[in-house]
Design a protein around this motif. Structure first.
Motif, mmCIF file in Angstrom:
data_model
loop_
_atom_site.group_PDB
_atom_site.id
_atom_site.type_symbol
_atom_site.label_atom_id
_atom_site.label_comp_id
_atom_site.label_asym_id
_atom_site.label_seq_id
_atom_site.Cartn_x
_atom_site.Cartn_y
_atom_site.Cartn_z
ATOM 1 N N THR A 1 4.230 5.262 8.218
ATOM 2 C CA THR A 1 2.922 5.416 8.269
ATOM 3 C C THR A 1 2.385 5.299 9.867
ATOM 4 O O THR A 1 2.744 4.649 10.593
ATOM 5 C CB THR A 1 2.323 3.731 7.650
ATOM 6 N N ILE B 1 0.838 -1.196 0.033
ATOM 7 C CA ILE B 1 0.250 0.195 0.107
ATOM 8 C C ILE B 1 0.848 1.300 -0.012
ATOM 9 O O ILE B 1 1.716 1.435 0.925
ATOM 10 C CB ILE B 1 -0.754 -0.038 1.380
ATOM 11 N N CYS C 1 2.782 6.163 4.087
ATOM 12 C CA CYS C 1 1.194 6.479 3.933
ATOM 13 C C CYS C 1 0.679 7.599 4.850
ATOM 14 O O CYS C 1 -0.250 8.146 4.743
ATOM 15 C CB CYS C 1 0.384 5.297 4.105
ATOM 16 N N PHE D 1 2.979 -1.299 4.164
ATOM 17 C CA PHE D 1 2.443 -0.148 4.045
ATOM 18 C C PHE D 1 3.689 0.979 4.148
ATOM 19 O O PHE D 1 4.430 0.996 4.914
ATOM 20 C CB PHE D 1 1.636 0.237 5.350
ATOM 21 N N LEU E 1 -2.207 2.821 11.795
ATOM 22 C CA LEU E 1 -2.693 1.556 11.302
ATOM 23 C C LEU E 1 -2.890 0.591 12.542
ATOM 24 O O LEU E 1 -2.195 0.535 13.439
ATOM 25 C CB LEU E 1 -1.674 1.100 10.329
#
Length: 194
Positions: free
Chosen positions: A174, A113, A148, A145, A177
């Motif tokens: 990130t 991602i 992000c 990830f 999460l």
């Protein structure tokens, strides 16, 4: 978990319902015939873990019969500090990396991602992956990830990440999460990298 065994070999597991769960017993939808379970190691050696295949499930009694016997593990009744855990490895959604790279057998698939922040919410739940990750290649991980920023509301849960070629679940650059109830088994390198 209680065990039925003879001669040091286990033939059946009995799973008791979690008192905090609304479900009673063992769901044959999840813990079904042909599914694989992991019996974790009771030592500091990960090689002591055992994987077994389910032959049958009685959802009324919670008794799971295994296709083959396993060595009797240490339970909490034996030693509360080293009792094993039983985890379901099989998921209904499976991602399997191709094994067709004869020149680089440690080159598997990867799931990323990338630069996807709020308001986009990612929900990745109940997926099994085999052979993911690309050893020695930056950013090529089984679940990743990457940069992000805030992904508040995003969830990575109930994954079974198995037989990886580089790491397990990587969260880089990130925030926010939510990771829960993920199983990593037979990973090369770090299981989780945050």
């Amino acid at each position: 978990v209680s065990l039925n065994y003879s001669g040091g070999r286990v033939t059946q597991l009995t799973l008791e319902a979690d008192p905090s769960s609304s479900s009673a017993g063992v769901s044959s939808e999840c813990w079904g015939e042909g599914a694989e379970v992991l019996i974790t190691s009771h030592t500091i050696q990960h090689e002591s873990a055992q994987v077994a295949t389910i032959q049958s499930v009685d959802s009324n009694t919670g008794i799971i019969t295994l296709e083959d016997t396993i060595y009797r593990p240490i339970t909490v009744d034996d030693d509360y500090q080293t009792g094993v855990e039983v985890a379901l490895l099989t998921r209904n959604i499976r991602l399997t990396a191709a094994e067709d790279d004869s020149e680089d057998p440690l080159d598997g698939g990867h799931f990323i991602i990338l630069h996807t922040s709020n308001p986009v919410i990612q929900t990745i739940v109940g997926v099994e992956s085999h052979g993911f990750g690309q050893q020695g290649k930056l950013g090529k991980y089984p679940m990743h990830f990457h940069m992000c920023d805030s992904v508040e509301g995003s969830v990575v849960s109930k994954l079974s990440v198995r037989n990886t070629k580089q790491r397990g679940i990587v969260v880089h650059g990130t925030n926010d999460l939510y990771l829960s109830e993920n199983i990593l088994h037979n990973t090369r390198g770090h299981g989780f990298m945050l």
